[in-house]
Design a protein around this motif. Structure first.
Motif, PDB file in Angstrom:
ATOM      1  N   UNK A 179       0.825  -1.214   0.000  1.00  0.00           N
ATOM      2  CA  UNK A 179       0.000   0.000   0.000  1.00  0.00           C
ATOM      3  C   UNK A 179       0.858   1.263   0.000  1.00  0.00           C
ATOM      4  N   UNK A 180       2.051   1.156   0.487  1.00  0.00           N
ATOM      5  CA  UNK A 180       2.870   2.350   0.725  1.00  0.00           C
ATOM      6  C   UNK A 180       3.700   2.770  -0.476  1.00  0.00           C
ATOM      7  N   UNK A 181       3.897   1.864  -1.427  1.00  0.00           N
ATOM      8  CA  UNK A 181       4.781   2.183  -2.538  1.00  0.00           C
ATOM      9  C   UNK A 181       3.981   2.453  -3.804  1.00  0.00           C
ATOM     10  N   UNK A 182       4.501   3.306  -4.634  1.00  0.00           N
ATOM     11  CA  UNK A 182       3.849   3.677  -5.876  1.00  0.00           C
ATOM     12  C   UNK A 182       4.178   5.113  -6.237  1.00  0.00           C
ATOM     13  N   UNK A 183       3.588   5.573  -7.311  1.00  0.00           N
ATOM     14  CA  UNK A 183       3.849   6.947  -7.753  1.00  0.00           C
ATOM     15  C   UNK A 183       3.253   7.974  -6.796  1.00  0.00           C
ATOM     16  N   UNK A 184       2.270   7.534  -5.993  1.00  0.00           N
ATOM     17  CA  UNK A 184       1.711   8.394  -4.948  1.00  0.00           C
ATOM     18  C   UNK A 184       2.031   7.720  -3.612  1.00  0.00           C
ATOM     19  N   UNK A 185       3.160   8.054  -2.983  1.00  0.00           N
ATOM     20  CA  UNK A 185       3.560   7.369  -1.741  1.00  0.00           C
ATOM     21  C   UNK A 185       2.606   7.672  -0.595  1.00  0.00           C
ATOM     22  N   UNK A 240       3.723 -18.769  -0.879  1.00  0.00           N
ATOM     23  CA  UNK A 240       4.863 -18.304  -1.677  1.00  0.00           C
ATOM     24  C   UNK A 240       4.411 -17.708  -3.005  1.00  0.00           C
ATOM     25  N   UNK A 241       3.387 -18.314  -3.616  1.00  0.00           N
ATOM     26  CA  UNK A 241       2.888 -17.795  -4.885  1.00  0.00           C
ATOM     27  C   UNK A 241       2.298 -16.410  -4.739  1.00  0.00           C
ATOM     28  N   UNK A 242       1.495 -16.218  -3.686  1.00  0.00           N
ATOM     29  CA  UNK A 242       0.901 -14.900  -3.436  1.00  0.00           C
ATOM     30  C   UNK A 242       1.982 -13.863  -3.159  1.00  0.00           C
ATOM     31  N   UNK A 243       2.968 -14.240  -2.354  1.00  0.00           N
ATOM     32  CA  UNK A 243       4.052 -13.316  -2.018  1.00  0.00           C
ATOM     33  C   UNK A 243       4.883 -12.962  -3.245  1.00  0.00           C
ATOM     34  N   UNK A 244       5.227 -13.980  -4.026  1.00  0.00           N
ATOM     35  CA  UNK A 244       6.083 -13.769  -5.189  1.00  0.00           C
ATOM     36  C   UNK A 244       5.427 -12.844  -6.211  1.00  0.00           C
ATOM     37  N   UNK A 245       4.174 -13.133  -6.585  1.00  0.00           N
ATOM     38  CA  UNK A 245       3.558 -12.322  -7.641  1.00  0.00           C
ATOM     39  C   UNK A 245       3.243 -10.911  -7.152  1.00  0.00           C
ATOM     40  N   UNK A 246       2.911 -10.759  -5.869  1.00  0.00           N
ATOM     41  CA  UNK A 246       2.696  -9.418  -5.334  1.00  0.00           C
ATOM     42  C   UNK A 246       3.993  -8.621  -5.363  1.00  0.00           C
ATOM     43  N   UNK A 247       5.104  -9.258  -5.016  1.00  0.00           N
ATOM     44  CA  UNK A 247       6.405  -8.584  -5.067  1.00  0.00           C
ATOM     45  C   UNK A 247       6.756  -8.192  -6.502  1.00  0.00           C
ATOM     46  N   UNK A 248       6.529  -9.109  -7.435  1.00  0.00           N
ATOM     47  CA  UNK A 248       6.809  -8.818  -8.847  1.00  0.00           C
ATOM     48  C   UNK A 248       5.932  -7.676  -9.339  1.00  0.00           C
ATOM     49  N   UNK A 249       4.658  -7.680  -8.953  1.00  0.00           N
ATOM     50  CA  UNK A 249       3.762  -6.610  -9.391  1.00  0.00           C
ATOM     51  C   UNK A 249       4.181  -5.263  -8.813  1.00  0.00           C
ATOM     52  N   UNK A 250       4.640  -5.260  -7.571  1.00  0.00           N
ATOM     53  CA  UNK A 250       5.138  -4.014  -6.972  1.00  0.00           C
ATOM     54  C   UNK A 250       6.312  -3.459  -7.775  1.00  0.00           C
ATOM     55  N   UNK A 251       7.209  -4.356  -8.183  1.00  0.00           N
ATOM     56  CA  UNK A 251       8.359  -3.922  -8.989  1.00  0.00           C
ATOM     57  C   UNK A 251       7.891  -3.427 -10.358  1.00  0.00           C
ATOM     58  N   UNK A 252       6.946  -4.143 -10.955  1.00  0.00           N
ATOM     59  CA  UNK A 252       6.463  -3.784 -12.293  1.00  0.00           C
ATOM     60  C   UNK A 252       5.844  -2.385 -12.325  1.00  0.00           C
ATOM     61  N   UNK A 253       5.144  -2.011 -11.276  1.00  0.00           N
ATOM     62  CA  UNK A 253       4.437  -0.731 -11.308  1.00  0.00           C
ATOM     63  C   UNK A 253       5.255   0.429 -10.738  1.00  0.00           C
ATOM     64  N   UNK A 254       6.437   0.137 -10.198  1.00  0.00           N
ATOM     65  CA  UNK A 254       7.231   1.218  -9.597  1.00  0.00           C
ATOM     66  C   UNK A 254       8.640   1.350 -10.168  1.00  0.00           C
ATOM     67  N   UNK A 255       9.139   0.335 -10.855  1.00  0.00           N
ATOM     68  CA  UNK A 255      10.544   0.344 -11.276  1.00  0.00           C
ATOM     69  C   UNK A 255      10.830   1.412 -12.329  1.00  0.00           C
ATOM     70  N   UNK A 256       9.910   1.616 -13.257  1.00  0.00           N
ATOM     71  CA  UNK A 256      10.112   2.582 -14.336  1.00  0.00           C
ATOM     72  C   UNK A 256       8.871   3.451 -14.476  1.00  0.00           C
ATOM     73  N   UNK A 277       4.813   1.024 -16.965  1.00  0.00           N
ATOM     74  CA  UNK A 277       4.615  -0.238 -16.256  1.00  0.00           C
ATOM     75  C   UNK A 277       5.129  -1.420 -17.071  1.00  0.00           C
ATOM     76  N   UNK A 278       5.884  -2.294 -16.405  1.00  0.00           N
ATOM     77  CA  UNK A 278       6.441  -3.481 -17.050  1.00  0.00           C
ATOM     78  C   UNK A 278       5.397  -4.599 -17.007  1.00  0.00           C
ATOM     79  N   UNK A 279       5.141  -5.283 -18.128  1.00  0.00           N
ATOM     80  CA  UNK A 279       4.228  -6.435 -18.091  1.00  0.00           C
ATOM     81  C   UNK A 279       4.716  -7.517 -17.137  1.00  0.00           C
ATOM     82  N   UNK A 280       3.796  -8.120 -16.415  1.00  0.00           N
ATOM     83  CA  UNK A 280       4.156  -9.131 -15.420  1.00  0.00           C
ATOM     84  C   UNK A 280       4.865 -10.328 -16.025  1.00  0.00           C
ATOM     85  N   UNK A 281       4.382 -10.775 -17.195  1.00  0.00           N
ATOM     86  CA  UNK A 281       4.943 -11.973 -17.802  1.00  0.00           C
ATOM     87  C   UNK A 281       6.422 -11.844 -18.115  1.00  0.00           C
TER      88      UNK A 281
END
Length: 343
Positions: A31-37, A297-313, A316-320
């Protein structure tokens, strides 16, 4: 002997603690990370104040960001990751093959074709998700029907039938992409096929809630039967298991979960193949423990990947793309290590 038991007990407690703590911590952290912190205190106030009457001076934008934008996406990421992971673990045990993934029966290709048709004809997002879900189910039905036409090894025929159906729907997707308008429809189809949760809303989660609940509940209840199916069919029958009916039930539940996940996220690879192996390294091959661990682990992994996808650049980077970049090297690591946890 006592020391060994104590070590095993401590290991089990540690694994359970990690599997519970990881998704919970990441859920609130997302909840805390994103373009609107948003600060941790503001997140807590925005969540608690909805359930407990209290006076807050929060900006209304914070409520919008937390409840309308990030909460649906966070929940969707966890559902999709958990659904693909438990489906992969169940299929690997049922088909007695550690290289099986949730899309082995063609569900992802079928869902992709359904979504591509819906996008081509400018359907609404709800209709795109519904069409993807239905075509995913159709693909697995065709795979099962094809496998029943042959009297030889059912498991082998089902896998081969899945490969054939997946190839057919992949070819049909290529036809749709060839016919699509290259300026508008084609980019939308390609982006959907690469996987993303950017279009997820609360209605999307409600739409898949029923199939997801049925799939999760049933698979968790039959975990010990998957242990039996991991052995030979003769051994399973000697223990009173109707292998054909049980295998069909597991396939049906995994199909529901995978089709529901793909319908709202697009095609996301490697999660259902790699995460069950990581869970197996942590808790062992017993599916009564492996399936809940795969969910966590699946829930944690994909949530972490999605956080990176929407904040890294800025884009937005596609999840796949990211799941493949992470999943492929990890799978190679498992092969190089000499994986011993399968049996």
């Amino acid at each position: 002997m006592n020391r060994r038991i104590n070590r095993e007990t401590i290991r089990n407690i540690s694994s359970t603690t990690v599997l519970i703590a990881l998704p919970v911590i990441l859920f609130f952290g997302s909840f805390m990370i994103g373009r609107y912190p948003v600060s941790p205190l503001d997140v807590m106030l925005a969540i608690v104040s909805v359930f407990v009457p209290m006076e807050t001076n929060l900006d209304p934008t914070i409520y919008t960001v937390v409840w309308d934008i990030r909460l649906p996406r966070i929940i969707a990421a966890m559902i999709v990751g958990a659904a693909l992971s438990i489906s992969g673990a169940s299929f690997q045990g049922t088909f007695q093959n550690p290289l099986v993934s949730p899309d082995i029966l063609g569900v992802s290709s079928g869902a992709g074709f359904g979504a591509a048709i819906a996008i081509l004809f400018s359907f609404s997002m709800a209709m795109i998700q519904t069409t993807a879900f239905l075509f995913g189910l159709l693909a697995v039905f065709l795979t099962y029907f094809l496998s029943k036409r042959f009297k030889s090894n059912t498991i082998l025929m089902m896998v081969l039938g899945g490969i054939a159906i997946a190839a057919l729907f992949s070819a049909l997707i290529s036809c749709i992409k060839y016919l699509a308008d290259p300026d508008s429809k084609l980019p939308e189809i390609v982006y959907w096929l690469m996987g993303s949760l950017s279009a997820v809303e609360s209605s999307s989660i409600l739409m898949i809630a029923g199939p997801v609940l049925v799939g999760f509940t049933t698979l968790l209840l039959v975990g010990w039967r998957i242990n039996v199916l991991s052995m030979s069919d003769d051994e399973a029958r000697s223990l009173g298991i109707n292998t054909e009916k049980m295998r069909l039930l597991i396939i049906f539940c995994c199909t529901l979960l995978t089709a529901a996940a793909v319908s709202i996220s697009g095609i996301i690879g490697w999660v259902g193949l790699v995460i069950p192996h990581a869970a197996r390294m942590l808790v062992g091959p017993d599916h009564r423990k492996l399936l809940p661990a795969s969910i966590s682990l699946g829930a944690t992994f994909l949530l972490l990947v999605d956080d990176v996808c929407r904040t890294a650049t800025s884009i937005e980077i596609p999840l796949g793309i990211l799941t493949a970049i992470i999943g492929a090297p990890f799978f190679v690591y498992l092969l190089q290590k000499g994986y011993e946890g399968w049996s």
